[in-house]
Structure formats: structure tokens, C-alpha cells
Design a protein around this motif. Structure first.
Motif, PDB file in Angstrom:
ATOM      1  N   LYS A  45       0.835  -1.199   0.000  1.00 40.25           N
ATOM      2  CA  LYS A  45       0.000   0.000   0.000  1.00 40.25           C
ATOM      3  C   LYS A  45       0.876   1.258   0.000  1.00 40.25           C
ATOM      4  O   LYS A  45       1.998   1.256   0.490  1.00 40.25           O
ATOM      5  CB  LYS A  45      -0.918   0.021   1.225  1.00 40.25           C
ATOM      6  N   ALA A  46       0.320   2.348  -0.536  1.00 40.22           N
ATOM      7  CA  ALA A  46       1.044   3.617  -0.577  1.00 40.22           C
ATOM      8  C   ALA A  46       0.985   4.309   0.778  1.00 40.22           C
ATOM      9  O   ALA A  46      -0.054   4.312   1.444  1.00 40.22           O
ATOM     10  CB  ALA A  46       0.453   4.520  -1.648  1.00 40.22           C
ATOM     11  N   ASN A  62       8.697   0.472  12.414  1.00 41.58           N
ATOM     12  CA  ASN A  62       9.065  -0.864  11.958  1.00 41.58           C
ATOM     13  C   ASN A  62       8.641  -1.031  10.506  1.00 41.58           C
ATOM     14  O   ASN A  62       7.790  -0.294  10.004  1.00 41.58           O
ATOM     15  CB  ASN A  62       8.429  -1.951  12.840  1.00 41.58           C
ATOM     16  N   GLY A  63       9.268  -2.007   9.844  1.00 40.47           N
ATOM     17  CA  GLY A  63       8.935  -2.275   8.451  1.00 40.47           C
ATOM     18  C   GLY A  63      10.005  -1.799   7.482  1.00 40.47           C
ATOM     19  O   GLY A  63      11.076  -1.334   7.877  1.00 40.47           O
ATOM     20  N   ASP A 103       7.760   8.835  -4.072  1.00 34.62           N
ATOM     21  CA  ASP A 103       6.638   7.935  -3.773  1.00 34.62           C
ATOM     22  C   ASP A 103       7.106   6.950  -2.713  1.00 34.62           C
ATOM     23  O   ASP A 103       8.162   6.315  -2.869  1.00 34.62           O
ATOM     24  CB  ASP A 103       6.206   7.155  -5.020  1.00 34.62           C
ATOM     25  N   PHE A 104       6.333   6.808  -1.644  1.00 39.90           N
ATOM     26  CA  PHE A 104       6.677   5.893  -0.557  1.00 39.90           C
ATOM     27  C   PHE A 104       5.637   4.779  -0.490  1.00 39.90           C
ATOM     28  O   PHE A 104       4.443   5.049  -0.307  1.00 39.90           O
ATOM     29  CB  PHE A 104       6.725   6.634   0.784  1.00 39.90           C
ATOM     30  N   MET A 105       6.100   3.535  -0.636  1.00 40.11           N
ATOM     31  CA  MET A 105       5.232   2.360  -0.570  1.00 40.11           C
ATOM     32  C   MET A 105       5.721   1.440   0.551  1.00 40.11           C
ATOM     33  O   MET A 105       6.923   1.380   0.838  1.00 40.11           O
ATOM     34  CB  MET A 105       5.263   1.593  -1.893  1.00 40.11           C
ATOM     35  N   ALA A 106       4.794   0.720   1.154  1.00 37.98           N
ATOM     36  CA  ALA A 106       5.165  -0.244   2.191  1.00 37.98           C
ATOM     37  C   ALA A 106       5.629  -1.537   1.518  1.00 37.98           C
ATOM     38  O   ALA A 106       4.820  -2.276   0.963  1.00 37.98           O
ATOM     39  CB  ALA A 106       3.990  -0.510   3.110  1.00 37.98           C
ATOM     40  N   GLU A 107       6.935  -1.777   1.545  1.00 41.36           N
ATOM     41  CA  GLU A 107       7.462  -3.027   0.986  1.00 41.36           C
ATOM     42  C   GLU A 107       7.115  -4.192   1.907  1.00 41.36           C
ATOM     43  O   GLU A 107       6.854  -5.307   1.454  1.00 41.36           O
ATOM     44  CB  GLU A 107       8.973  -2.914   0.809  1.00 41.36           C
ATOM     45  N   GLU A 108       7.170  -3.929   3.195  1.00 42.90           N
ATOM     46  CA  GLU A 108       6.613  -4.809   4.217  1.00 42.90           C
ATOM     47  C   GLU A 108       5.655  -3.959   5.049  1.00 42.90           C
ATOM     48  O   GLU A 108       5.702  -2.736   4.993  1.00 42.90           O
ATOM     49  CB  GLU A 108       7.718  -5.387   5.115  1.00 42.90           C
TER      50      GLU A 108
END
Length: 226
Positions: A45-46, A62-63, A103-108
Motif C-alpha cells: 500500500k502507498a 518498523n517495516g 513515492d513511498f510504498m510499504a514493501e513490508e
């Protein structure tokens, strides 16, 4: 339980430069009157997009974030993978351009503490150490940019390629991916496509990068910069 929650939050906040040097008493007061939003962003998710307004500070507890940065004409894209703890573009909350540039996305799956800009201003007014940390953080960004033009000129094409990649890093370590065509990279370096291809293959032979169609992967940026 409330006391345990406070201790855990203290420890997490002290991971971030803006809160370093603050006493437990200060942090206790801050937790009591500052509004902290706790946000969880699921994998894929973004978190935010380029040009979104920066009116909060996001502290990643975290993540892992995938950070994508396109060229101004979107002719190539730079991708980084950033692990917690990390504060997302604090330099963008003030100044001329108060919008995110990546653009920042959750890789985990990522957990964040979010603080509103007005709350940041209150913290800066009420706690000198917080204000000093903020000024140090912003000053560092300015000084790093100011030093860049004065670095020694690269001695060869391989060093120019390394400089090209290094100048576009948020963090000079970890895995990087550059989605770029060979012809575009040659234009950026003001050199021939053939010579750029030869130099890239030399870097690949040294184990510093990996080449695939339209993509350069740097497994460890710290090794490439040595």
C-alpha cells in the motif's frame, strides 16, 4: 499497562534524531500532551505519493519502505529500500516546497507515529533540545547539498557512473535499483552508449552491480562507494 506502553514509546522515539538527548521526564510530558497518531500501512500500500502535501512528520517504527523517485521528465526512476527507524522527509515540512518529492510504498507492513505540523511547532517552542535537533537535521541537509559541487571530479567513466547513482541516494547504503535505458544514461553522462555499456559491464564483473534489460541493480551501495 499504561506505564509499559509509555516505556515502549519512549524507547521507540529515542531511535529518532529529533528526540535524542531528551530526558525521560520530557518524554513523559510530551506523550501526555502531544497528539500521536499511530498508523499501520499494509504491504504493497502507498504511504504517500510525490507532490502530496507534507503537513505531518511520519516516524517509521518498523517495516521497510520502497521509495521511488522519478526524473523530472520521468525518463528514469530510482528505487531504494529503507528500513526502520526512518523519518520521512522532515526537511519538506517547512520551506519553499512543502510537498514530498518521492513515492513511498510499504514493501513490508510498516508502523508509523505521525505528528501534525502544529504539534511539531509546539514541541520546538517548548523543548530547546527538540528545536536544536530539528535545526541540526535541516542544517545537515543544506550542508550535504552545498558540499556536493566541490567534490573531486571523477577520474573515469566508471567513477562518473558511481557519482551519478550516489548523488540520487537518500541513504548511501543498501540495495538500489535504477530503471533507465542505456541511451538515457549515456545522455546523462555525456558519453557514448558503447562506452557506458563497457563501463557498466566492468562494474558488474567486479560484483558491484547487476545488469538486466532497462535496469541497474546495486546490491549494496556502500560497496559501490568504496
Amino acid at each position: 499497562m499504561e506505564r509499559l506502553y509509555e516505556i515502549q514509546l519512549f524507547r521507540k522515539l529515542l531511535q529518532f534524531p529529533l528526540f535524542q538527548g531528551m530526558s525521560q521526564d520530557d518524554l513523559t510530558k510530551i506523550v501526555g500532551y502531544v497528539k500521536f497518531d499511530f498508523i499501520k500501512v499494509e504491504r504493497g500500500k502507498a504511504v504517500m505519493h510525490e507532490n502530496d502535501i507534507c503537513d505531518h512528520l511520519y516516524f517509521m517504527l518498523n517495516g521497510i519502505l520502497e521509495v521511488r523517485t522519478p526524473a523530472s521528465d520521468h525518463g528514469y526512476t530510482f528505487v531504494e529500500h529503507i528500513h526502520a527507524p526512518y523519518t520521512i522527509q522532515p526537511e519538506r515540512i517547512f520551506g519553499l516546497i512543502q510537498h514530498y518529492s518521492h513515492d513511498f510504498m510499504a514493501e513490508e507492513t510498516c508502523g508509523f507515529v505521525r505528528i501534525d505540523k502544529e504539534e511539531i511547532l509546539k514541541l520546538s517552542d517548548n523543548y530547546f533540545i527538540f528545536k536544536l535537533n530539528l535545526l541540526n537535521l535541516l542544517s545537515r541537509e543544506v550542508q550535504v547539498c552545498a558540499r556536493e559541487p566541490w567534490k573531486s571530479v571523477p577520474k573515469n567513466l566508471e567513477e562518473r557512473i558511481v557519482r551519478f547513482i550516489g548523488q540520487r541516494c537518500i541513504r548511501p547504503a543498501g540495495r538500489k535499483e535504477i530503471f533507465i535505458k542505456m541511451t538515457r544514461l549515456a545522455e546523462e553522462l555525456n558519453d557514448s552508449r558503447l562506452d557506458v555499456s563497457i563501463a557498466l559491464n566492468h562494474l558488474q564483473d567486479k560484483g558491484l552491480i547487476q545488469l538486466s534489460r532497462g535496469k541497474i541493480t546495486v546490491p549494496a551501495m556502500e560497496d559501490l562507494l568504496k
